[in-house]
Design a protein around this motif. Sequence first.
Motif, PDB file in Angstrom:
ATOM      1  N   PHE A  34       0.778  -1.155  -0.029  1.00  0.00           N
ATOM      2  CA  PHE A  34      -0.046  -0.013  -0.009  1.00  0.00           C
ATOM      3  C   PHE A  34       0.841   1.278  -0.136  1.00  0.00           C
ATOM      4  O   PHE A  34       1.726   1.415   0.666  1.00  0.00           O
ATOM      5  CB  PHE A  34      -0.875   0.095   1.211  1.00  0.00           C
ATOM      6  N   LEU A  35       0.531   2.287  -0.746  1.00  0.00           N
ATOM      7  CA  LEU A  35       1.251   3.562  -0.790  1.00  0.00           C
ATOM      8  C   LEU A  35       0.438   4.651  -1.138  1.00  0.00           C
ATOM      9  O   LEU A  35      -0.535   4.718  -2.156  1.00  0.00           O
ATOM     10  CB  LEU A  35       2.339   3.288  -2.030  1.00  0.00           C
ATOM     11  N   ASP A  38      -1.082   8.266  -4.156  1.00  0.00           N
ATOM     12  CA  ASP A  38      -0.859   7.164  -5.454  1.00  0.00           C
ATOM     13  C   ASP A  38       0.207   7.330  -6.247  1.00  0.00           C
ATOM     14  O   ASP A  38       1.035   6.527  -6.808  1.00  0.00           O
ATOM     15  CB  ASP A  38      -2.173   7.156  -6.268  1.00  0.00           C
ATOM     16  N   ASP A  39       0.503   8.806  -6.732  1.00  0.00           N
ATOM     17  CA  ASP A  39       1.449   8.975  -7.546  1.00  0.00           C
ATOM     18  C   ASP A  39       3.050   9.039  -6.963  1.00  0.00           C
ATOM     19  O   ASP A  39       3.916   9.299  -7.724  1.00  0.00           O
ATOM     20  CB  ASP A  39       1.325  10.417  -8.181  1.00  0.00           C
ATOM     21  N   ALA A  40       3.182   8.530  -5.703  1.00  0.00           N
ATOM     22  CA  ALA A  40       4.469   8.511  -5.226  1.00  0.00           C
ATOM     23  C   ALA A  40       4.997   7.096  -5.871  1.00  0.00           C
ATOM     24  O   ALA A  40       6.382   7.341  -5.875  1.00  0.00           O
ATOM     25  CB  ALA A  40       4.365   8.295  -3.755  1.00  0.00           C
ATOM     26  N   LEU A  41       4.467   6.521  -6.466  1.00  0.00           N
ATOM     27  CA  LEU A  41       4.930   5.214  -7.312  1.00  0.00           C
ATOM     28  C   LEU A  41       5.815   5.747  -8.274  1.00  0.00           C
ATOM     29  O   LEU A  41       6.758   5.005  -8.415  1.00  0.00           O
ATOM     30  CB  LEU A  41       4.017   4.411  -7.689  1.00  0.00           C
ATOM     31  N   LEU A  42       5.418   6.866  -9.023  1.00  0.00           N
ATOM     32  CA  LEU A  42       6.116   7.394 -10.330  1.00  0.00           C
ATOM     33  C   LEU A  42       7.322   8.029  -9.638  1.00  0.00           C
ATOM     34  O   LEU A  42       8.520   8.012 -10.202  1.00  0.00           O
ATOM     35  CB  LEU A  42       5.050   8.291 -10.886  1.00  0.00           C
ATOM     36  N   LEU A  68      10.221  10.742  -1.846  1.00  0.00           N
ATOM     37  CA  LEU A  68       9.006  10.722  -1.495  1.00  0.00           C
ATOM     38  C   LEU A  68       8.251  12.087  -0.989  1.00  0.00           C
ATOM     39  O   LEU A  68       9.078  12.886  -0.418  1.00  0.00           O
ATOM     40  CB  LEU A  68       8.927   9.589  -0.278  1.00  0.00           C
ATOM     41  N   PRO A  69       6.974  12.342  -1.439  1.00  0.00           N
ATOM     42  CA  PRO A  69       6.676  13.583  -0.752  1.00  0.00           C
ATOM     43  C   PRO A  69       6.599  13.637   0.623  1.00  0.00           C
ATOM     44  O   PRO A  69       6.408  12.501   1.148  1.00  0.00           O
ATOM     45  CB  PRO A  69       5.287  13.595  -1.620  1.00  0.00           C
ATOM     46  N   GLU A  70       6.348  14.657   1.183  1.00  0.00           N
ATOM     47  CA  GLU A  70       6.152  14.724   2.800  1.00  0.00           C
ATOM     48  C   GLU A  70       4.885  14.041   2.815  1.00  0.00           C
ATOM     49  O   GLU A  70       3.822  14.198   2.475  1.00  0.00           O
ATOM     50  CB  GLU A  70       6.144  16.193   3.189  1.00  0.00           C
ATOM     51  N   GLY A  71       4.851  13.415   4.205  1.00  0.00           N
ATOM     52  CA  GLY A  71       3.594  12.743   4.609  1.00  0.00           C
ATOM     53  C   GLY A  71       3.363  11.535   3.825  1.00  0.00           C
ATOM     54  O   GLY A  71       2.467  10.797   3.995  1.00  0.00           O
ATOM     55  N   ALA A  72       4.301  10.958   2.784  1.00  0.00           N
ATOM     56  CA  ALA A  72       4.029   9.726   2.244  1.00  0.00           C
ATOM     57  C   ALA A  72       4.082   8.723   3.263  1.00  0.00           C
ATOM     58  O   ALA A  72       4.591   8.420   4.078  1.00  0.00           O
ATOM     59  CB  ALA A  72       5.178   9.433   1.107  1.00  0.00           C
ATOM     60  N   GLN A  73       2.939   7.358   2.901  1.00  0.00           N
ATOM     61  CA  GLN A  73       2.772   6.426   3.716  1.00  0.00           C
ATOM     62  C   GLN A  73       3.084   4.996   2.928  1.00  0.00           C
ATOM     63  O   GLN A  73       2.528   4.669   1.668  1.00  0.00           O
ATOM     64  CB  GLN A  73       1.308   6.183   4.108  1.00  0.00           C
TER      65      GLN A  73
END
Length: 349
Positions: A34-35, A38-42, A68-73
């Motif tokens: 899970f991420l 969603d666009d953190a995958l790119l 990774l953007p700030e706050g990414a899980q």
Amino acid sequence: MHGEYKVPGGKLVVVDFDVTGGTITDFHLAGDFFLEPDDALLDIDRAITGMPETSDVAAIAAAVRSALPEGAQLLGFTPESVGTAVRRALITAPGWREFSWDVVHEKPVSPRMNLALDEVLTKRVGDGLRNPTLRMWEWDESAVVIGSFQSVRNEVDPDGARRHGFDVVRRISGGGAMLMAANSIVTYSLYVPASLVAGLTFADSYAFLDDWVLQALRSLGIDAVYQPLNDITGPSGKIGGAAQKRLANGGVLHHATLSYDIDGEVMTEVLRIGREKLSDKGTVSAAKRVDPLRSQTGLPREQIIERFIDTFTNLYGATPGSISDDEYAEAEELVRTKFATDAWLNRVP
């Protein structure tokens, strides 16, 4: 390149990429993790694309974190697990199901014989003379099994051992002492080729090789997790611990002992468990350190072993195997020349 890494207790991480001129290109991450967002995958894909193919796990993980953007899980995986999948792809590490596995559960033998079989069967797998194997131990006498680098006099109370009927033996792997009373523990050994753990750090290989055990324990209702370096634990405490030995021929021995019904008072009278050993376990009582499987499952030891075998078989397509007469004979000779000698037992003063 294609690489896969199942995070112990977590999700599957899959990577696909090309290598062009020594550089990782066209990188794509996938898996059942899970991420968010969603666009953190790119962002992860872009971060790894362009890295040198020689990048290690730490460098790849650092690149993922910085992208990774700030706050990414990240749930079910970590930046390090992405790095591990990349390294395993680069060295084309095989997965569990790319091997033909044997499962062995045979007659009880002495603790010394069990230790000798560990060395013999690991060597045979390293030499390509037998399939990778899971072996469940059975033994016909009680013993304290100390680690390869432990001192007998520092670890064992000789009066307590004699009083409770425990022999003292030494194994070829490191780690701490284990109390092997009859029908009180569940012990297994894995004999695997080094290629199975290629691309993993030594520490990560412990959790990787025991992930199937966590799944077996969870199927029994125990919320088991792996606690680095080598402990299997549950909500009520430690369940067991693992140890490894890697031979020069490419054979890897990984074995673990899980407590079924250990008498904590006997353990404290046989083993010398000092305050320093207990200090990092968050407890002041050795008798409270080990949480038996019997109290958590209510099942006979035999049923737990059966669940272990069923889980391993279903996960990796294993089939029943056996130990050959010549393997037993080689182990018997090794008992005579090594494991039963004072020189081996007292190799550490």
